[in-house]
Design a protein around this motif. Structure first.
Motif, PDB file in Angstrom:
ATOM      1  N   ARG A 116       0.758  -1.158  -0.025  1.00 21.19           N
ATOM      2  CA  ARG A 116       0.110  -0.074   0.000  1.00 21.19           C
ATOM      3  C   ARG A 116       0.899   1.289  -0.197  1.00 21.19           C
ATOM      4  N   SER A 117       1.937   1.316   0.893  1.00 17.57           N
ATOM      5  CA  SER A 117       2.645   2.463   0.854  1.00 17.57           C
ATOM      6  C   SER A 117       3.404   2.566  -0.217  1.00 17.57           C
ATOM      7  N   ALA A 118       3.744   1.812  -1.284  1.00 20.61           N
ATOM      8  CA  ALA A 118       4.603   1.987  -2.427  1.00 20.61           C
ATOM      9  C   ALA A 118       3.587   2.198  -3.714  1.00 20.61           C
ATOM     10  N   ARG A 119       2.162   2.232  -3.627  1.00 21.82           N
ATOM     11  CA  ARG A 119       1.527   2.321  -4.595  1.00 21.82           C
ATOM     12  C   ARG A 119       1.414   3.893  -5.211  1.00 21.82           C
ATOM     13  N   GLY A 120       1.117   3.776  -6.676  1.00 24.21           N
ATOM     14  CA  GLY A 120       1.125   5.109  -7.162  1.00 24.21           C
ATOM     15  C   GLY A 120       2.466   5.710  -7.910  1.00 24.21           C
ATOM     16  N   HIS A 121       3.386   4.533  -7.970  1.00 24.35           N
ATOM     17  CA  HIS A 121       4.822   5.039  -8.466  1.00 24.35           C
ATOM     18  C   HIS A 121       5.241   4.015  -9.665  1.00 24.35           C
ATOM     19  N   GLY A 122       4.257   3.383 -10.376  1.00 20.05           N
ATOM     20  CA  GLY A 122       4.430   2.552 -11.425  1.00 20.05           C
ATOM     21  C   GLY A 122       4.946   1.326 -11.203  1.00 20.05           C
ATOM     22  N   ILE A 123       5.162   0.854 -10.024  1.00 26.51           N
ATOM     23  CA  ILE A 123       5.589  -0.600  -9.549  1.00 26.51           C
ATOM     24  C   ILE A 123       4.577  -1.653 -10.224  1.00 26.51           C
ATOM     25  N   GLY A 124       3.277  -1.483 -10.090  1.00 23.85           N
ATOM     26  CA  GLY A 124       2.626  -2.337 -10.693  1.00 23.85           C
ATOM     27  C   GLY A 124       2.584  -2.547 -12.300  1.00 23.85           C
ATOM     28  N   SER A 125       3.018  -1.385 -12.852  1.00 20.87           N
ATOM     29  CA  SER A 125       2.966  -1.526 -14.220  1.00 20.87           C
ATOM     30  C   SER A 125       4.416  -2.351 -14.692  1.00 20.87           C
ATOM     31  N   CYS A 126       5.432  -1.846 -13.925  1.00 24.14           N
ATOM     32  CA  CYS A 126       6.786  -2.513 -13.855  1.00 24.14           C
ATOM     33  C   CYS A 126       6.801  -4.101 -13.819  1.00 24.14           C
ATOM     34  N   LEU A 127       5.938  -4.454 -12.725  1.00 19.95           N
ATOM     35  CA  LEU A 127       5.745  -5.628 -12.370  1.00 19.95           C
ATOM     36  C   LEU A 127       5.220  -6.585 -13.476  1.00 19.95           C
ATOM     37  N   LEU A 128       4.114  -5.972 -14.095  1.00 17.97           N
ATOM     38  CA  LEU A 128       3.415  -6.488 -15.422  1.00 17.97           C
ATOM     39  C   LEU A 128       4.202  -6.797 -16.263  1.00 17.97           C
ATOM     40  N   LYS A 129       5.034  -5.923 -17.014  1.00 16.94           N
ATOM     41  CA  LYS A 129       6.155  -6.091 -17.817  1.00 16.94           C
ATOM     42  C   LYS A 129       6.986  -7.022 -17.522  1.00 16.94           C
ATOM     43  N   ALA A 130       7.693  -7.132 -16.302  1.00 18.03           N
ATOM     44  CA  ALA A 130       8.544  -8.179 -15.945  1.00 18.03           C
ATOM     45  C   ALA A 130       7.797  -9.384 -15.891  1.00 18.03           C
ATOM     46  N   GLY A 131       6.587  -9.544 -15.595  1.00 18.34           N
ATOM     47  CA  GLY A 131       5.698 -10.881 -15.634  1.00 18.34           C
ATOM     48  C   GLY A 131       5.934 -11.191 -17.012  1.00 18.34           C
ATOM     49  N   GLN A 132       5.514 -10.461 -17.974  1.00 17.46           N
ATOM     50  CA  GLN A 132       5.444 -10.765 -19.430  1.00 17.46           C
ATOM     51  C   GLN A 132       6.883 -11.329 -19.833  1.00 17.46           C
ATOM     52  N   LYS A 133       7.935 -10.544 -19.415  1.00 19.67           N
ATOM     53  CA  LYS A 133       9.271 -11.157 -19.943  1.00 19.67           C
ATOM     54  C   LYS A 133       9.542 -12.332 -19.140  1.00 19.67           C
ATOM     55  N   ALA A 134       8.960 -12.756 -18.147  1.00 18.11           N
ATOM     56  CA  ALA A 134       9.360 -14.091 -17.323  1.00 18.11           C
ATOM     57  C   ALA A 134       8.581 -15.038 -18.286  1.00 18.11           C
ATOM     58  N   LEU A 135       7.335 -14.806 -18.705  1.00 13.56           N
ATOM     59  CA  LEU A 135       6.618 -15.766 -19.452  1.00 13.56           C
ATOM     60  C   LEU A 135       7.238 -15.913 -20.740  1.00 13.56           C
ATOM     61  N   ASP A 136       7.616 -15.064 -21.327  1.00 16.40           N
ATOM     62  CA  ASP A 136       8.186 -14.993 -22.702  1.00 16.40           C
ATOM     63  C   ASP A 136       9.776 -15.915 -22.571  1.00 16.40           C
ATOM     64  N   ARG A 137      10.217 -15.743 -21.273  1.00 15.42           N
ATOM     65  CA  ARG A 137      11.701 -16.522 -21.191  1.00 15.42           C
ATOM     66  C   ARG A 137      11.270 -18.018 -20.829  1.00 15.42           C
ATOM     67  N   LEU A 138      10.128 -18.368 -20.169  1.00 17.31           N
ATOM     68  CA  LEU A 138       9.574 -19.721 -20.101  1.00 17.31           C
ATOM     69  C   LEU A 138       9.035 -20.265 -21.166  1.00 17.31           C
ATOM     70  N   CYS A 139       8.390 -19.696 -22.122  1.00 16.21           N
ATOM     71  CA  CYS A 139       7.587 -20.051 -22.996  1.00 16.21           C
ATOM     72  C   CYS A 139       8.380 -20.968 -24.180  1.00 16.21           C
ATOM     73  N   LYS A 140       9.516 -20.585 -24.669  1.00 14.37           N
ATOM     74  CA  LYS A 140      10.147 -21.367 -25.810  1.00 14.37           C
ATOM     75  C   LYS A 140      10.271 -22.961 -25.306  1.00 14.37           C
TER      76      LYS A 140
END
Length: 190
Positions: A116-140
């Motif tokens: 809660r204290s870290a919200r509003g600073h773009g962390i959630g958006s960065c996490l979703l991008k990092a999650g997509q990269k993680a899925l891309d790395r695992l997928c092939k």
């Protein structure tokens, strides 16, 4: 709200980490999730550990779910002992749990949480991008060479009244999912 200027790092729990560091980061993120999600909606920590231990090759051979957890961390400003008496050097600000389904080459964002204290600073958006990269790395390797087809985000239907209040209002969650898809995930639409 003000937040430390200490840089935030995004760490995959599939990265080379010491067993103690991996256990600390996973436990801290699971504890954050348990403060956010009702018990009946949250997977057991032991299930996360088992799914993190499935290699992409095992996922392909056994048609098993392959998972990653990416946490947003920064060095602690003050050293506080955690529940097991360690003095972890990293503070977990949030995380994302992604699951890859090898048969369909689709990923699911299972949980995304920011302190809660870290919200509003773009962390959630960065996490979703990092999650997509993680899925891309695992997928092939887990999907026999196929590329990631879709990333799924889930929400309750806002038109159906729930017996209990949801963690996030379904209309708000749906708007968030649509925004993240357009801004960050860049998923394919057919």
């Amino acid at each position: 709200s003000t937040m430390s200027t200490t840089p935030i790092q995004y760490v995959s729990l599939r990265d080379p980490l010491s067993p103690e560091e991996r256990a600390h980061l996973l436990s801290a993120f699971h504890a954050l999730c348990s403060r956010t999600f009702p018990e009946e909606e949250l997977d057991l920590l032991s299930d996360w550990i088992l799914m993190l231990d499935v290699s992409p090759l095992e996922a392909l051979q056994e048609k098993a779910i392959c998972m990653d957890v990416v946490v947003a961390v920064r060095p602690r400003e003050r050293k506080e002992e955690d529940v097991v008496g360690l003095r972890p050097s990293l503070e977990v600000l949030g995380g994302v749990t992604v699951e890859l389904y090898p048969q369909s080459a689709c990923g699911l964002v299972a949980y995304v949480v920011v302190e809660r204290s870290a919200r509003g600073h773009g962390i959630g958006s960065c996490l979703l991008k990092a999650g997509q990269k993680a899925l891309d790395r695992l997928c092939k390797p887990a999907c026999g060479g196929r590329a990631l087809q879709y990333i799924l985000l889930e929400s309750h239907n806002p038109r159906i009244e729930l017996d209990e209040p949801d963690v996030m209002d379904p209309s708000t969650r749906l708007s968030y999912c649509r925004y993240q898809d357009k801004q960050n995930l860049k998923t394919k639409t057919k």
